[in-house]
Design a protein around this motif. Structure first.
Motif: not given
Length: 93
Positions: A1-3, A8-25, A84-87
Motif C-alpha cells: 500500500a502506498d501509505c 512504517y519508518g524502515d519501509f525502504h530498507n525492509r521491503f524495497m532495498d534490492g527488490k522491485i516494488t509496485l505501489i498502489g491504493c 502494518i498498523s496505523i501506528d
C-alpha cells in the motif's frame, strides 16, 4: 500500500532495498490490480511476492489482488502478507 511507507519508518530498507516494488491504493486507484499483476507475473521471472499492507479494511484489496494474480497467472510462488498498523508497527508476517 502506498501509505504503508509513511506509517512504517524502515519501509525502504525492509521491503524495497534490492527488490522491485509496485505501489498502489485500492481505495484511491480505480484499477484491477489482480489483472495487472497477473500479467507481470506471466511475463517476468519473479522469485516471490511480499504484500505490505495497512491494517485498514481497504488494503484487503491488495492482498486479494495478489492471491488472484497468482491463481490466474498459473505460477506457484512463495508469497507473504505483512500487515502494518496505523501506528507503524508490524502486526503479522
Amino acid at each position: 500500500a502506498d501509505c504503508a511507507a509513511y506509517a512504517y519508518g524502515d519501509f525502504h530498507n525492509r521491503f524495497m532495498d534490492g527488490k522491485i516494488t509496485l505501489i498502489g491504493c485500492p481505495k484511491l486507484d480505480h484499477v484491477d490490480y489482480g489483472e495487472k499483476l497477473a500479467e507481470i507475473l506471466r511475463q517476468n521471472r519473479i522469485a516471490s511476492i511480499t504484500v505490505a499492507r495497512m491494517e485498514v479494511p481497504c488494503c484487503g484489496g491488495l492482498e486479494h489482488a495478489a492471491r488472484e494474480a497468482l491463481r490466474t497467472s498459473g505460477k506457484f510462488l512463495p508469497w507473504q502478507v505483512v500487515t502494518i498498523s496505523i501506528d507503524g508497527k508490524i502486526l503479522d508476517r
